[in-house]
Design an enzyme around this catalytic site. Structure first.
Site, PDB file in Angstrom:
ATOM      1  N   LYS A  25       0.880  -1.179   0.000  1.00 25.78           N
ATOM      2  CA  LYS A  25       0.000   0.000   0.000  1.00 25.78           C
ATOM      3  C   LYS A  25       0.911   1.221   0.000  1.00 25.78           C
ATOM      4  O   LYS A  25       2.053   1.154   0.463  1.00 25.78           O
ATOM      5  CB  LYS A  25      -0.878   0.009   1.258  1.00 25.78           C
ATOM      6  CG  LYS A  25      -2.133   0.840   1.100  1.00 25.78           C
ATOM      7  CD  LYS A  25      -3.215   0.104   0.325  1.00 25.78           C
ATOM      8  CE  LYS A  25      -4.405   0.996   0.042  1.00 25.78           C
ATOM      9  NZ  LYS A  25      -5.559   0.229  -0.494  1.00 25.78           N
ATOM     10  N   ASP A  28      -6.973   4.272  -4.633  1.00 28.53           N
ATOM     11  CA  ASP A  28      -7.637   4.100  -3.334  1.00 28.53           C
ATOM     12  C   ASP A  28      -8.279   5.455  -3.048  1.00 28.53           C
ATOM     13  O   ASP A  28      -8.516   6.232  -3.992  1.00 28.53           O
ATOM     14  CB  ASP A  28      -6.631   3.682  -2.245  1.00 28.53           C
ATOM     15  CG  ASP A  28      -7.308   3.251  -0.943  1.00 28.53           C
ATOM     16  OD1 ASP A  28      -7.902   2.168  -0.916  1.00 28.53           O
ATOM     17  OD2 ASP A  28      -7.270   4.010   0.046  1.00 28.53           O
TER      18      ASP A  28
HETATM   19  P1  NAP Z   1     -12.934   7.579  -2.847  1.00 31.99           P
HETATM   20  O1  NAP Z   1     -13.487   7.364  -4.206  1.00 31.99           O
HETATM   21  O2  NAP Z   1     -11.879   8.586  -2.647  1.00 31.99           O
HETATM   22  O3  NAP Z   1     -14.185   7.914  -1.882  1.00 31.99           O
HETATM   23  C1  NAP Z   1     -14.019   7.939  -0.506  1.00 31.99           C
HETATM   24  C2  NAP Z   1     -15.354   8.351   0.121  1.00 31.99           C
HETATM   25  O4  NAP Z   1     -15.272   8.171   1.522  1.00 31.99           O
HETATM   26  C3  NAP Z   1     -15.716   9.801  -0.122  1.00 31.99           C
HETATM   27  O5  NAP Z   1     -17.105   9.937  -0.164  1.00 31.99           O
HETATM   28  C4  NAP Z   1     -15.138  10.479   1.114  1.00 31.99           C
HETATM   29  O6  NAP Z   1     -15.774  11.707   1.468  1.00 31.99           O
HETATM   30  C5  NAP Z   1     -15.378   9.437   2.177  1.00 31.99           C
HETATM   31  N1  NAP Z   1     -14.346   9.557   3.211  1.00 31.99           N
HETATM   32  C6  NAP Z   1     -13.010   9.371   3.052  1.00 31.99           C
HETATM   33  N2  NAP Z   1     -12.365   9.605   4.201  1.00 31.99           N
HETATM   34  C7  NAP Z   1     -13.319   9.949   5.089  1.00 31.99           C
HETATM   35  C8  NAP Z   1     -13.282  10.286   6.463  1.00 31.99           C
HETATM   36  N3  NAP Z   1     -12.126  10.331   7.141  1.00 31.99           N
HETATM   37  N4  NAP Z   1     -14.466  10.568   7.069  1.00 31.99           N
HETATM   38  C9  NAP Z   1     -15.641  10.521   6.377  1.00 31.99           C
HETATM   39  N5  NAP Z   1     -15.734  10.211   5.076  1.00 31.99           N
HETATM   40  C10 NAP Z   1     -14.594   9.922   4.455  1.00 31.99           C
HETATM   41  O7  NAP Z   1     -12.356   6.225  -2.241  1.00 31.99           O
HETATM   42  P2  NAP Z   1     -12.808   4.717  -2.540  1.00 31.99           P
HETATM   43  O8  NAP Z   1     -11.891   4.182  -3.573  1.00 31.99           O
HETATM   44  O9  NAP Z   1     -14.262   4.665  -2.745  1.00 31.99           O
HETATM   45  O10 NAP Z   1     -12.407   4.002  -1.180  1.00 31.99           O
HETATM   46  C11 NAP Z   1     -13.321   3.894  -0.073  1.00 31.99           C
HETATM   47  C12 NAP Z   1     -12.868   2.782   0.855  1.00 31.99           C
HETATM   48  O11 NAP Z   1     -12.836   1.544   0.119  1.00 31.99           O
HETATM   49  C13 NAP Z   1     -11.471   2.932   1.453  1.00 31.99           C
HETATM   50  O12 NAP Z   1     -11.456   2.324   2.743  1.00 31.99           O
HETATM   51  C14 NAP Z   1     -10.600   2.094   0.520  1.00 31.99           C
HETATM   52  O13 NAP Z   1      -9.396   1.678   1.127  1.00 31.99           O
HETATM   53  C15 NAP Z   1     -11.540   0.938   0.246  1.00 31.99           C
HETATM   54  N6  NAP Z   1     -11.244   0.167  -0.962  1.00 31.99           N
HETATM   55  C16 NAP Z   1     -11.207   0.758  -2.189  1.00 31.99           C
HETATM   56  C17 NAP Z   1     -10.963  -0.020  -3.306  1.00 31.99           C
HETATM   57  C18 NAP Z   1     -10.976   0.574  -4.695  1.00 31.99           C
HETATM   58  O14 NAP Z   1     -10.900  -0.206  -5.666  1.00 31.99           O
HETATM   59  N7  NAP Z   1     -11.139   1.863  -4.878  1.00 31.99           N
HETATM   60  C19 NAP Z   1     -10.686  -1.392  -3.176  1.00 31.99           C
HETATM   61  C20 NAP Z   1     -10.749  -1.979  -1.901  1.00 31.99           C
HETATM   62  C21 NAP Z   1     -11.029  -1.180  -0.807  1.00 31.99           C
HETATM   63  P3  NAP Z   1     -15.010  13.108   1.265  1.00 31.99           P
HETATM   64  O15 NAP Z   1     -15.098  13.387  -0.205  1.00 31.99           O
HETATM   65  O16 NAP Z   1     -15.761  14.069   2.093  1.00 31.99           O
HETATM   66  O17 NAP Z   1     -13.602  12.892   1.745  1.00 31.99           O
END
Ligand code: NAP
Length: 451
Positions: free
Chosen positions: A130, A170
């Protein structure tokens, strides 16, 4: 009990804490893992003799570097960046890059550690890693994000490669960022190769990669419910976040006949009792992926929707929940409320969104609890498929990739049942995912000898 008392686990965790002081997220992730796998390790002397848990909880390598870039006002800015190459026993390092002001070494170590076992569960040859930076892309112009990504890649390119380490997106790293990072790698190395996943479809990306984590999480939940003779059809679901994982979770829930009624961001959550349908999703994808707006705008746009500032969705009664924002977003108190409200299934789209005490409560209450390692593995699985397509210089159809994703989620579920089934026929998916991921990595490490 979810965590049976075990002196060996207590001793191990005390040592871990001494070696990793001030890293609460990393300690939390390892604790969940060690408390479930320790009884199995104690039953297999070969793992004790090889000090397997001590070795598995120490990253292979951590690279820390400065990223200097220039903002639109011509001012020089500096951020810190990391790549945690956790374990490459079963394949080249693989795991996302996160851009968020909260990013620190503890968070990236927890994510890299979890990634190792998640990748193992997919059945594909991928090690765990990561990385990321405390750079905040929110409020930055496209040009500023581009200059940051280009500067970051000037250092990162020395440490990655299609057979060494293949990063992906991510939080805060989506298609735009991957495009800038990939373009800079290509320029520095003069090679067009599968060095990152989540690429645009015109330059080596895989169909269904964008959708994969959210789709996979819903498939996993459907598998858990199916194992109990139930399904998602007609169920009311809570989803948190409004980024990549959240939006495609809502999308697939709608396709399977369930009703998603919430989404959130760091400002609060929206509640739409009528459910988020495909028309509303089109608005959301434009809002979040193109205009980079806030979720409160959804409540302004659609009738009957309320916005709850600075709150999380967990108090809304529902049948299933898909935490898809960030770590530790469900507290023990939230879990208690959800159980009182009759939640039947919780599926972790985000990484480690539930506090340990919350997991404990869900398991004790008999809630189907799909841990992140298993439930959100669809994203990295399709990243693995993107790597295969890049190596073959081929592009598979949407149907083919989605069928493979569905098959992989089905197999991960079966592995969790194999390792996590209780004598009464119920399944502890936390134990199943941890053990199912552990065995393959551990046996590879044993085969290599003392390395
Ligand atoms: P993303 O597109 O950047 O979206 C993240 C979302 O979560 C946004 O709505 C954001 O709101 C909110 N968020 C982030 N940090 C926050 C916090 N501290 N408090 C409240 N809201 C928060 O990211 P994503 O890719 O969807 O990832 C979301 C989760 O899934 C993470 O845990 C990531 O590690 C996991 N994940 C992602 C993938 C992937 O393929 N993308 C794969 C496996 C796991 P704001 O805009 O207000 O920050």
């Amino acid at each position: 009990m979810f965590f049976e008392h075990c002196q060996e686990a207590d001793d191990f965790l005390a040592g871990l804490e001494r070696r990793n002081e001030g890293e609460p997220e990393f300690l939390q992730a390892v604790e969940e893992f060690v408390r479930t796998v320790m009884p199995f390790v104690l039953d297999h002397q070969k793992y004790i003799d090889a000090q397997i848990l001590e070795r598995m909880t120490e990253a292979d390598r951590i690279i820390i570097f400065r990223v200097t870039w220039e903002d639109d006002l011509g001012q020089i800015r500096a951020n810190r960046a990391w790549r945690v190459q956790f374990n490459n026993s079963i394949g080249p390092y693989k795991g996302g890059l996160r851009f968020h002001p909260s990013v620190n070494l503890s968070i990236l170590k927890f994510l890299g550690f979890e990634q190792t076992f998640k990748n193992s569960l997919t059945g594909l040859p991928m090690g765990g890693a990561k990385g990321g930076s405390n750079f905040n892309p929110k409020g930055k112009s496209d040009r500023e994000v581009m200059r940051f990504c280009q500067s970051m890649m000037i250092e990162l390119h020395r440490h990655i490669g299609e057979d060494t380490d293949v990063p992906a997106g991510d939080i805060g790293v989506g298609g735009r960022e991957i495009g800038y990072l990939f373009g800079q790698y290509k320029r520095l190395e003069n090679r067009v190769t599968g060095i990152l996943t989540g690429k645009g479809l015109s330059f080596g990306g895989s169909k269904v990669r964008t959708e994969a984590t959210g789709f996979g999480s819903v498939y996993f939940c459907e598998n858990m419910l199916g194992h109990r003779g139930d399904s998602l059809r007609g169920k009311t679901c809570l989803v948190s976040g409004s980024g990549n994982v959240a939006l495609y979770t809502v999308d697939k829930l709608h396709t399977l006949g369930a009703k998603a009624v919430t989404l959130s961001d760091s400002d609060g959550f929206i509640h739409d009792p009528a459910g988020i349908d495909q028309d509303k999703l089109r608005f959301l994808k434009d809002l979040k992926e193109v205009r980079r707006g806030r979720i409160s705008e959804y409540a302004e746009r659609f009738k009957g929707v309320t916005f709850h500032k600075d709150q999380t969705p967990w108090g809304v009664p529902a049948d299933a929940a898909f935490p898809s924002a960030t770590q530790n977003e469900i507290s023990a108190k939230d879990a208690e409320t959800m159980i009182e409200n009759g939640v039947q299934a919780v599926c972790e789209g985000a990484n480690m969104p539930t506090e340990l005490a919350g997991i404990h409560q869900f398991l004790q209450a008999g809630v189907l609890f799909g841990p992140a390692k298993a439930a959100n593995a669809g994203g990295v699985a399709v990243s693995g498929l993107e790597q295969s397509q890049n190596a073959l210089r081929l592009s598979w159809s949407h149907q083919e990739v989605e069928a493979r994703l569905q098959g992989i989620m089905h197999d991960i579920h079966a592995k969790c049942v194999e390792y996590g089934e209780n004598p009464d026929g119920t399944v502890n998916y936390v134990k199943g995912a941890n053990l199912g991921g552990f065995v393959k990595v551990a046996d590879a490490m044993l085969a290599y000898g003392a390395v």
